[in-house]
Design a protein around this motif. Structure first.
Motif, short mmCIF file in Angstrom:
data_model
loop_
_atom_site.label_atom_id
_atom_site.label_comp_id
_atom_site.label_asym_id
_atom_site.label_seq_id
_atom_site.Cartn_x
_atom_site.Cartn_y
_atom_site.Cartn_z
N PHE A 80 0.99 -1.47 -0.10
CA PHE A 80 -0.36 0.05 0.00
C PHE A 80 0.77 1.50 -0.03
N ALA A 81 2.14 1.23 -0.17
CA ALA A 81 2.67 2.44 0.01
C ALA A 81 2.38 2.76 -1.49
N GLY A 82 2.51 4.41 -0.44
CA GLY A 82 1.52 5.18 -1.25
C GLY A 82 0.47 5.86 -1.09
N CYS A 83 -0.36 4.74 -0.64
CA CYS A 83 -1.53 5.45 -0.73
C CYS A 83 -2.06 5.64 0.78
N THR A 84 -2.38 7.51 -0.12
CA THR A 84 -1.97 8.56 1.02
C THR A 84 -3.30 8.74 1.19
N ALA A 85 -4.76 8.16 0.40
CA ALA A 85 -5.78 8.50 1.79
C ALA A 85 -6.26 7.43 2.09
N LEU A 86 -5.52 6.71 2.55
CA LEU A 86 -6.05 5.65 2.58
C LEU A 86 -6.08 5.52 4.16
N GLU A 87 -7.64 5.39 4.96
CA GLU A 87 -7.57 5.78 6.98
C GLU A 87 -7.95 4.26 7.59
N THR A 88 -7.88 3.56 6.72
CA THR A 88 -9.27 1.92 7.58
C THR A 88 -8.03 0.94 6.56
N VAL A 89 -7.68 -0.25 7.43
CA VAL A 89 -6.81 -0.80 7.21
C VAL A 89 -7.25 -2.60 7.84
N VAL A 90 -8.23 -3.50 7.42
CA VAL A 90 -8.56 -4.69 8.49
C VAL A 90 -7.43 -5.62 8.31
N LEU A 91 -6.41 -5.95 9.02
CA LEU A 91 -6.07 -6.69 9.14
C LEU A 91 -6.03 -8.46 9.49
N PRO A 92 -6.41 -9.46 8.92
CA PRO A 92 -6.52 -10.88 8.75
C PRO A 92 -6.45 -11.46 10.29
N GLU A 93 -6.57 -12.19 10.98
CA GLU A 93 -5.63 -12.93 12.21
C GLU A 93 -5.12 -13.89 11.43
N GLY A 94 -4.20 -14.35 11.62
CA GLY A 94 -3.48 -15.29 10.42
C GLY A 94 -2.02 -14.47 10.04
N LEU A 95 -2.51 -13.55 9.81
CA LEU A 95 -1.17 -12.59 9.01
C LEU A 95 0.05 -12.36 9.56
N THR A 96 0.66 -13.38 9.29
CA THR A 96 2.15 -13.26 10.17
C THR A 96 3.63 -12.33 9.99
N ARG A 97 3.53 -11.90 8.32
CA ARG A 97 4.70 -11.00 8.17
C ARG A 97 3.94 -9.95 7.25
N ILE A 98 4.53 -8.71 7.59
CA ILE A 98 4.03 -7.59 7.16
C ILE A 98 5.48 -7.22 6.25
N GLY A 99 5.44 -6.94 4.93
CA GLY A 99 6.11 -6.83 4.05
C GLY A 99 7.55 -4.66 4.34
N ALA A 100 8.56 -5.28 3.57
CA ALA A 100 8.64 -4.08 3.71
C ALA A 100 8.26 -3.02 2.94
N ASN A 101 8.13 -2.07 3.28
CA ASN A 101 7.38 -1.09 2.98
C ASN A 101 6.06 -0.34 2.59
N ALA A 102 5.15 -1.78 3.29
CA ALA A 102 3.99 -2.28 3.19
C ALA A 102 3.14 -0.70 3.11
N PHE A 103 3.06 0.07 3.93
CA PHE A 103 2.45 1.15 4.10
C PHE A 103 2.77 2.58 3.92
N ALA A 104 4.11 2.48 3.47
CA ALA A 104 5.20 3.64 2.99
C ALA A 104 4.22 4.36 3.26
N GLY A 105 3.96 5.88 3.38
CA GLY A 105 4.01 7.07 2.87
C GLY A 105 2.30 7.15 3.57
N CYS A 106 1.76 6.02 3.98
CA CYS A 106 0.32 6.20 3.68
C CYS A 106 -0.04 7.04 5.23
N GLU A 107 0.25 8.70 4.76
CA GLU A 107 0.07 9.89 5.48
C GLU A 107 -1.18 9.93 6.18
N SER A 108 -2.43 8.89 5.53
CA SER A 108 -3.34 9.08 6.27
C SER A 108 -4.07 8.45 7.14
N LEU A 109 -3.65 7.21 7.18
CA LEU A 109 -3.31 5.96 8.05
C LEU A 109 -3.36 6.66 9.66
#
Length: 411
Positions: free
Chosen positions: A213-242
């Motif tokens: 989601f890098a560069g998703c500047t309007a992103l405010e809400t993310v629902v991550l599922p139970e079971g997720l084990t890894r968030i990759g490099a720069n996955a949410f980098a620059g999500c300035e509205s989160l």
């Protein structure tokens, strides 16, 4: 006379035969119960037939004729033949796939994949789970990349994998429905989707790729599922509205720069479901400065993971964390309180640089007064202060420690 007696005898026998037959039929049909079969149209329209039918045991119901705008009828969800109980079956609808979607169907294969899309697509787009009778099991790399006119995307269940950069550069994309069947997503899937405001990731997803989601500047809400084990490099980098993120209890790795530059990020919440989120919100109404929580399964926080998250005020790292990379929380100018454990095996340079937080270090050794030798000498800013807190080992921890010592002896 004899003729009359014979006729009388025949009449008596005939009446007895009819009576016995009627009794047998009554007994037979008395054992044949009837049941109700309900055909749920699932948003469709009834064209003909009866959606609720009373059927004699062992007989078949007759499905009604149905239709639904923008869809075609695929099948009923269950059996309505040889009925032996009350049953409800649901109409299963398939999207009428928007024109301009391309598919790849390997020779002699029983499946296909979404391979591309017309770049001029506009507005709300529907992608069905089938193409020419074949199940669409995946979406290939870059299939919808730079489709700048798409505003909404709908997928029906069936897809298992989503490749790299599939929706990258879809700058008008505001929302998307992803099927829960997806278990694998590539890198840069939603990179630079600057209009995307919210998303719920598939429940079977285990890893979130780099730059997801890098560069998703309007992103405010993310629902991550139970079971997720890894968030990759720069996955949410620059999500300035989160503003907040709920991390699943199963999360183990937050890789380099995962949340770097999330300048509005205030809370990082450890939760395993909606109830916990609601409880956290209730508690925060009574807490002036809420403390952010990180999952107890977490072991690895990568370099620059939360760098320049300038709205973060407090962070509590669990005992499970073993590695914290360079500048992981550098530039978090509002950071006031930090808590972590002395069991961290590797602490990089400048982890808490450019902030003046009070850092509380927890230890089970009441003689420990210095940070471990493996920590970088410049792991914190000069203005930050350190306070030690000593904890008593519980019986459980003492048993674990004893077991570890026995294992070392055996070796």
């Amino acid at each position: 006379m004899k003729t009359r007696q014979r006729v009388k005898l025949f009449i008596i026998l005939g009446v007895e035969f009819i009576a016995i037959t009627v009794m047998l039929l009554l007994i037979f049909f008395a054992g044949k119960q009837s049941y109700v079969v309900t055909f749920d149209l699932n948003g469709g329209t009834l064209l003909g037939g009866d959606p609720v039918q009373r059927i004699t045991q062992g007989h078949n119901a007759t499905p009604p004729s149905v239709a639904k705008e923008g869809h075609y009828f695929l099948r009923w969800s269950g059996s309505y033949n040889k009925v032996t109980r009350d049953v409800t079956v649901y109409a299963i609808w398939e999207y009428e796939t928007t024109a301009g979607i391309e598919y790849d169907c390997p020779k002699n294969a029983t499946y296909c994949t979404v391979s591309g899309a017309f770049k001029g697509l506009r507005g709300e787009i529907y992608v069905g789970a089938y193409h020419e009778g074949l199940k669409a099991l995946g979406i290939e790399d870059g299939a919808f990349e730079d489709c700048v006119g798409i505003t909404k995307l709908h997928f029906l269940d069936g897809a298992l994998t989503i490749g790299n950069n599939v929706f990258a550069g879809c700058t008008s994309l505001e929302s998307i429905e992803l099927p829960n069947t997806v278990f694998s997503m590539g890198n840069g899937v939603f990179q630079d989707c600057t209009s995307l405001q919210s998303i719920a990731l598939p429940r079977d997803l285990r890893t979130l790729g780099e730059d997801a989601f890098a560069g998703c500047t309007a992103l405010e809400t993310v629902v991550l599922p139970e079971g997720l084990t890894r968030i990759g490099a720069n996955a949410f980098a620059g999500c300035e509205s989160l503003q907040s993120i709920v991390l699943p209890t199963t999360l183990e790795y937050i890789e380099d720069g995962a949340f770097a530059g999330c300048t509005a990020l205030e809370t990082v919440v450890f939760s395993n479901g909606t109830e916990a989120i609601e409880e956290y919100s209730k508690r925060n109404e009574e807490i002036e400065e809420p403390q952010e929580l990180i999952p107890s399964s977490l072991e690895y926080v990568g370099k620059n993971a939360f760098k320049d998250c300038e709205s973060l005020k407090a962070i509590a790292l669990p005992e499970s964390v073993l590695y914290i990379g360079d500048n992981a929380f550098a530039g978090c100018a509002a950071l006031e309180e930090v808590s972590l454990f002395a069991m961290v095996e590797s602490m990089g340079s400048g982890v808490f640089d450019h902030n003046n937080a009070v850092i509380t270090i927890y230890s089970y050794d009441n003689t420990q007064e210095d940070v471990p030798d493996a920590w970088a000498s410049d792991w914190k800013a000069d203005g930050a202060t350190v306070a030690w807190e000593y904890l008593e080992k519980t019986v459980e921890k003492e048993e674990e420690s004893s077991a570890d010592n026995e294992e070392e002896t055996d070796k």
